[in-house]
Design a protein around this motif. Structure first.
Motif, PDB file in Angstrom:
ATOM      1  N   ASP A 193     -44.034  22.095   9.195  1.00  0.00           N
ATOM      2  CA  ASP A 193     -44.139  22.847  10.451  1.00  0.00           C
ATOM      3  C   ASP A 193     -44.867  24.175  10.243  1.00  0.00           C
ATOM      4  O   ASP A 193     -45.597  24.641  11.125  1.00  0.00           O
ATOM      5  N   ILE A 194     -44.707  24.787   9.056  1.00  0.00           N
ATOM      6  CA  ILE A 194     -45.416  26.032   8.770  1.00  0.00           C
ATOM      7  C   ILE A 194     -46.902  25.749   8.548  1.00  0.00           C
ATOM      8  O   ILE A 194     -47.773  26.498   9.007  1.00  0.00           O
ATOM      9  N   TYR A 195     -47.183  24.647   7.858  1.00  0.00           N
ATOM     10  CA  TYR A 195     -48.587  24.273   7.653  1.00  0.00           C
ATOM     11  C   TYR A 195     -49.240  23.957   9.003  1.00  0.00           C
ATOM     12  O   TYR A 195     -50.398  24.299   9.249  1.00  0.00           O
ATOM     13  N   GLN A 196     -48.487  23.317   9.879  1.00  0.00           N
ATOM     14  CA  GLN A 196     -48.995  23.025  11.219  1.00  0.00           C
ATOM     15  C   GLN A 196     -49.323  24.319  11.958  1.00  0.00           C
ATOM     16  O   GLN A 196     -50.363  24.427  12.624  1.00  0.00           O
ATOM     17  N   SER A 197     -48.466  25.325  11.812  1.00  0.00           N
ATOM     18  CA  SER A 197     -48.725  26.604  12.477  1.00  0.00           C
ATOM     19  C   SER A 197     -49.958  27.286  11.885  1.00  0.00           C
ATOM     20  O   SER A 197     -50.676  28.004  12.586  1.00  0.00           O
TER      21      SER A 197
END
Length: 244
Positions: A193-197
């Motif tokens: 989810d952080i990589y997606q952000s």
């Protein structure tokens, strides 16, 4: 026995011929980049050779074709971009996500504005038929730029912080791919989810840079563009969970 600082006798200094060749390659690239800035996408070996006082066939001793020359220019450009992003992120505290977002965003925009022709070469596909980065030697250089950008969130994760992005829903396919892409050699992983952000950050900042670079925001003043960009950064701070 050689000391730690003694030169290796097997390391030979470049020959005069090698130095001349390297200097000629740099001159060709400098000339080609100048012509892209002055005349746009129509880059021809004949024009470069004429400007340098060479014959067009002579250029083929240094570059196999125009695509190889463009790839070399892209490799240099992506390296400069990676350096700019890394330098900006180094100036921000490693655990300050909001500060790192701002530093990277400003560096990205500044890179685009400093040399619009270079930015267009990297991202605008100005030469029809050249193809994708993955088909040329510029592919790894583009990947290295993305790796530099990963430093925006990686150091925060390494310092034990776990920001909560505004959008935490992650598709199953992306979750699998992110687990592979974000795996570091030392075992550190960027959560999906952080990589997606981070990709949301890239889409937003790159999109703004493209709108500005390709004159799609010329209907507002420069001061207004600066204010809009500041608002974009503020939005990213919230979206990436840096306001917690």
């Amino acid at each position: 026995m050689l000391s730690a600082t003694a030169p290796d006798p097997d390391d030979k200094a470049p020959s005069r011929r090698d130095r001349v060749r390297a200097a000629t390659i740099e001159e060709i690239k400098t000339t080609a980049m100048r012509m892209l800035r002055e005349h746009g996408a129509d880059l021809r070996f004949a024009d470069i050779a004429r400007d340098m006082g060479m014959t067009a066939p002579a250029l083929y001793r240094y570059f196999a074709d125009r695509d190889e020359l463009l790839s070399a220019l892209m490799v240099d450009g992506f390296a400069e971009m990676a350096d700019a992003l890394t330098s900006a992120l180094d100036s921000a505290a490693p655990d300050d996500l909001a500060g790192r977002i701002r530093a990277a965003a400003i560096a990205y925009r500044d890179f685009a504005r400093a040399d619009p022709s270079r930015f267009s070469l990297l991202f605008g596909l100005p030469n029809p038929g050249f193809g994708r980065h993955s088909e040329h030697s510029s592919g790894p250089a583009a990947g290295a730029t993305m790796a530099a950008l990963e430093g925006l969130v990686l150091s925060v994760v390494e310092h034990g912080k776990r920001p909560t992005p505004l959008v935490r829903v992650v598709g199953t396919t992306w979750a699998d791919e992110a687990g592979t892409i974000a795996q570091r050699n030392d075992g550190t992983r960027i959560p999906a989810d952080i990589y997606q952000s981070l990709l949301h950050f890239l889409a937003a900042v790159h999109g703004f840079a493209c709108l500005e670079n390709f004159d799609h925001l010329n209907w507002v003043t420069e001061q207004s563009r600066d204010e809009l960009f500041d608002a974009q950064i503020a939005l990213l701070v919230v979206a990436m969970g840096a306001d917690q």
